[in-house]
Design a protein around this motif. Structure first.
Motif, PDB file in Angstrom:
ATOM      1  N   LYS A 177      21.435  49.214  57.296  1.00 15.08           N
ATOM      2  CA  LYS A 177      22.515  50.152  57.604  1.00 15.08           C
ATOM      3  C   LYS A 177      22.266  51.506  56.951  1.00 15.08           C
ATOM      4  CE  LYS A 177      26.153  46.601  58.095  1.00 15.08           C
ATOM      5  NZ  LYS A 177      25.325  45.409  57.884  1.00 15.08           N
ATOM      6  N   THR A 229      28.991  53.281  59.687  1.00 16.09           N
ATOM      7  CA  THR A 229      29.256  52.058  58.931  1.00 16.09           C
ATOM      8  C   THR A 229      30.481  52.256  58.053  1.00 16.09           C
ATOM      9  OG1 THR A 229      26.940  51.357  58.899  1.00 16.09           O
ATOM     10  CG2 THR A 229      28.368  50.467  57.191  1.00 16.09           C
ATOM     11  N   HIS A 287      29.034  49.427  62.530  1.00 14.54           N
ATOM     12  CA  HIS A 287      29.407  48.263  61.725  1.00 14.54           C
ATOM     13  C   HIS A 287      30.739  48.539  61.027  1.00 14.54           C
ATOM     14  CE1 HIS A 287      25.297  46.809  62.296  1.00 14.54           C
ATOM     15  NE2 HIS A 287      24.908  48.028  62.012  1.00 14.54           N
ATOM     16  N   GLU A 342      18.798  49.073  64.412  1.00 15.33           N
ATOM     17  CA  GLU A 342      18.753  47.962  63.459  1.00 15.33           C
ATOM     18  C   GLU A 342      17.529  47.085  63.684  1.00 15.33           C
ATOM     19  OE1 GLU A 342      22.815  49.521  63.387  1.00 15.33           O
ATOM     20  OE2 GLU A 342      21.409  49.028  65.001  1.00 15.33           O
ATOM     21  N   TYR A 362      28.076  56.788  56.534  1.00 13.75           N
ATOM     22  CA  TYR A 362      28.124  55.468  55.879  1.00 13.75           C
ATOM     23  C   TYR A 362      29.122  55.557  54.742  1.00 13.75           C
ATOM     24  CZ  TYR A 362      26.448  51.331  53.275  1.00 13.75           C
ATOM     25  OH  TYR A 362      26.359  50.120  52.616  1.00 13.75           O
TER      26      TYR A 362
END
Length: 837
Positions: free
Chosen positions: A409, A580, A601, A426, A556
């Motif tokens: 990630k 993420t 995610h 990924e 992220y």
């Protein structure tokens, strides 16, 4: 670094819609593509000229990236404030300056590419044979030496190639040299030759090296052409049993170039290669590679003492700290030999040895240039697209057990990956990781239940190299023990915080163009508004810290929100780039999640997912589909309506729970629609009423399934057992209730991993026909279970059983299965017993 910064900038430009000057952007993209192609075509060039060019490319790309993302930040804040100012002109002017810089770099690159003597830019490593045929310093590995000697002198009479593979400094050359000089090997082979190949080799120099090692090289022979040399070597080997050693091979082309030079007279001739690369080691299939292992603690200590004290023993007062030093070398012979050589010449006092033990990597770096040259060879040989990913490993603390899921990630968020058509980022990241493992740069710590790498680590010497090289390239900075080492105004793109002691973040980071912050010192962390409000911050990982402000470019985030239930819309507007989200809040509703196009995610303790806008509201042609979303955990009261599922078509991992049992039975949540998630591989079901099995339809793509607090009957297990692709089943915390479980034949045909945790099961009746390919069985805190069925031991694929906090009779049955496995010759079968209570 240059390549990583180019990838990041190119990705940013290709996906930026807020900028208006398309011609200027397209011009910059063309120039970047040219420079990227140049780096792709010259992965192993290491001259000062090339290094200087890479530095210029990196700095220019960094500058352009900062300018563009700063401008995006300004535009977003203007939109929030519903006002616009005339900031576009200065932005274009700043970008023009960077483009001029890139133009000058491009001209230098063009000159190099047109230069007929470009090969002179490379420093060619000369081929050589070992400097001495004396005894090598080696302790331990006697079994390895014996195994290799047997493989060289026995087996097939046809010519075979034996590769010795392992990371730099692990002792491949020393081990091979020990075998090469062994008296029996010398007597067995009529001819022996050794040549060190290294990275930049020539086929002609390789031939000359082999002939020189055989004492067949004269001035007359040296003048021969390549074909004449090849014929001369062939004739000298023809009809004789020979051993040829190619040391330090970096490319499969070496074998392609030389294999025709060696005659196969079916007399037991052998070729040995040493290499750091798995693809090179396995290139010739005639013989499986020999993988070098790290030294055990005992072997490490014996090697250390032999170098430091000779025949004298270690003094009692130095033994404890000495063993700590050896332990910190982590079984790598190179580290042990270097530090032992230093201590053998230094004052043998507790004070000095304690200092060395506490500063091992830096002591090695400052006292042995050759050690770091050996380490850096692996890095220099990496393709450019892997260099940034490898250096990034150094951002984690020493001896850190790195979660591969987290690492992947982060690589995606940091834009370190080169996109590949038809593959997710990924998937590309996991391929990169596997390549670093095959190059013996990354160590596999734990594999998942279905064989994927779950966690990894890096040897301290390699990590220290990553940290030093990253700081030299301005790639990231590590703050450790409060020694920040960052002067005011320094541009630090990524900061890894291992200690906050004596570190004033507000003062230290005030003028930095900070893009990533990873905090590993949760205990001493203090909040910094300047840190959170950094205009360019894209990665923020400090899980135990609550925040309420976000940078526009954040991709992220791992932490907590101050908000207890609902994120305000003004905040969500700033999260348009988020990929993420890992959040520790117990319950959180993200009202605008269907507008967050970049999400990949989402993992929250309790995520409340609102219904998406209807097609009538948005319009048929404007429905936003979250194509990138792969993980969605843990959703409370998830409504699996067609409107929801059509927006998350590529979901791979889902976790759901329900606190509204009455409505669940009514079909309001549409669990039968789960089958529409055609790519779903992992599903976690928590706190569901038993009746849900009557209304749910599982996707046939499921590979992993977990249950918790569902209170299902064992008779319902047939629904689970019939899933055609199920490989992992976890039954946790009263997921199934009842005293007896007897699976049906023909179910669980693909199941490899079974976990039972805190299940009230007493009698389990099963054998090989119920779990035909099971590999791992884990039983934890099943206090009522009487024993593991003896028939489980008949499963031919079974590799291990783990038992934790169960009855003695369960432990006894596990050990009986282990004895049966050993009696059948399965010595690798493992039983692990853990008692935490």
């Amino acid at each position: 670094m240059a390549y990583a910064s180019l990838l990041s900038l190119k990705h940013l430009l290709e996906h930026t819609l807020i900028l208006d000057e398309k011609q200027q952007i397209e011009s910059l993209l063309q120039k970047l593509s040219f420079l990227q192609d140049f780096l792709d075509d010259s992965p192993q060039k290491s001259s000062e000229t090339i290094d200087c060019l890479e530095s210029h490319i990196r700095d220019a790309a960094y500058e352009a990236e900062d300018i563009i993302e700063s401008h995006i930040t300004d535009r977003v804040h203007e939109e929030i404030a519903s006002k616009r100012d005339d900031s576009f002109t200065p932005f274009c002017h700043k970008l023009d300056e960077v483009i001029e810089e890139i133009d000058s770099i491009k001209k230098m690159v063009e000159k190099i590419k047109d230069d007929d003597d470009v090969q002179d830019l490379q420093t060619r490593t000369k081929l050589s044979q070992p400097a001495s045929s004396g005894k090598s310093s080696m302790v331990g590995l006697d079994d390895d030496i014996m195994e290799i000697k047997v493989r060289l002198t026995r087996g097939s009479s046809s010519i075979e190639t034996l590769s010795v593979v392992g990371m730099g400094g692990i002792g491949k050359t020393t081990l091979t040299r020990k075998v090469y000089d062994d008296e029996k090997i010398v007597q067995y082979f009529d001819n022996r030759a050794w040549v060190t190949v290294s990275q930049n080799y020539s086929a002609r120099e390789l031939l000359l090296g082999l002939l020189d090692s055989m004492k067949k090289l004269t001035d007359e022979v040296r003048e021969k052409s390549f074909e004449e040399l090849a014929d001369y070597l062939y004739k000298n080997l023809k009809g004789r049993r020979y051993l040829m050693v190619l040391d330090d091979v970096w490319d499969t082309k070496v074998w392609d170039n030389v294999k025709r030079l060696f005659p196969n007279d079916s007399n037991g001739s052998r070729i040995m290669m040493t290499t750091r690369l798995e693809n090179v080691a396995g290139y010739d299939n005639s013989c499986s590679p020999h993988h070098m292992r790290f030294l055990t603690e005992g072997e490490s200590w014996n090697l250390f003492c032999e170098i430091v004290f000779g025949k004298d023993g270690c003094p009692t007062e130095l033994k404890q700290i000495g063993k700590k030093i050896v332990q910190n070398c982590q079984g790598l012979p190179l580290a042990i030999v270097v530090i032992a050589g230093l201590l053998s010449k230094a004052t043998k006092t507790q004070h000095y040895w304690t200092y060395v033990g506490e500063n091992l990597s830096s002591v090695i770096a400052s006292n042995d240039d050759n050690c770091y040259k050996i380490i850096s060879l692996s890095y220099k040989h990496l393709p450019h697209h892997l260099k940034g990913c490898f250096l990034y490993i150094g951002i984690f603390p020493e001896d850190y057990n790195i979660s591969v899921s987290k690492l992947v990630k982060l690589w995606v968020a940091e834009r370190l990956l080169k996109p590949v058509i038809s593959k997710s980022l990924e998937d590309v990241a996991r391929e990169y990781l596997l390549e670093l493992v095959h190059r013996n740069l990354i160590l596999v710590r734990v594999k998942s239940s279905i064989g994927k790498i779950k966690s990894c680590s890096i040897h301290d010497l390699l990590r220290d190299f990553c940290v030093r090289e990253a700081q030299r390239q301005k790639f990231f900075h590590v703050n450790n023990m409060g020694l920040c080492g960052i002067s005011e105004g320094t541009k630090v793109r990524r900061l890894s915080i291992h200690s906050h002691r004596k570190l004033d973040l507000d003062n230290c980071l005030q003028n930095m163009r900070l893009r990533s912050v990873l905090n590993f010192d949760w205990e001493h962390y203090h909040q910094s508004d300047k840190l959170i409000n950094s205009r360019l911050l894209s990665v923020f990982d400090t899980y135990e810290t609550s925040i309420n402000k976000f940078p526009v470019n954040l991709r992220y985030f791992a932490g907590k929100f101050h908000f207890t239930r609902l994120l305000p819309e003004s905040l969500l507007y700033l999260l348009r780039n988020l990929q993420t989200l890992i959040c520790g809040n117990e319950v959180l509703e993200i009202s605008e999640i269907w507008e967050m196009r970049q999400l990949r995610h989402v993992n929250l303790w309790g995520l409340v997912l609102p219904d998406p806008p209807s097609a009538e509201t948005e319009g048929e042609n404007s429905i936003i589909v979250l194509d990138n979303l792969q993980t969605l955990c843990n959703v409370v009261n998830f409504r699996c309506t067609e409107e929801v599922l059509q927006r998350i078509p590529n979901l791979k991992k889902l976790g759901i729970s329900f606190d509204d049992g009455d409505v669940l039975d009514s079909g309001y949540y549409c669990l039968n629609n789960l089958a529409r998630l055609l790519k779903l591989e992992s599903l976690g079901l928590f706190e569901l009423l038993p009746s849900f099995l009557k209304i749910i339809t599982f996707p046939i793509s499921l590979k992993k399934l977990s249950f918790s607090f569902c209170y299902l009957s064992w008779e319902d297990m047939t629904i689970v057992g019939s899933l055609p692709n199920l490989q992992v089943l976890k039954l946790l915390w009263s997921s199934f209730v009842g005293l007896e479980w007897k699976p049906n034949e023909g179910e669980f045909l693909q199941l490899k991993y079974l976990l039972l945790r805190q299940i009230n099961l007493e009698n389990w009746i099963a054998n090989r026909i119920h779990f035909p390919i099971l590999k791992r069985l884990v039983i934890e805190r099943c206090e009522n279970l009487k024993e593991i069925p003896c028939g489980i031991g008949e499963i031919p694929t079974l590799e291990s059983i783990e038992v934790s906090d169960c009855r003695d009779s369960v432990v006894t049955s596990a050990k009986q299965i282990q004895e049966e496995q050993k009696s059948l010759g399965y010595d690798d079968f493992q039983v692990r017993i853990v008692n935490r209570s």
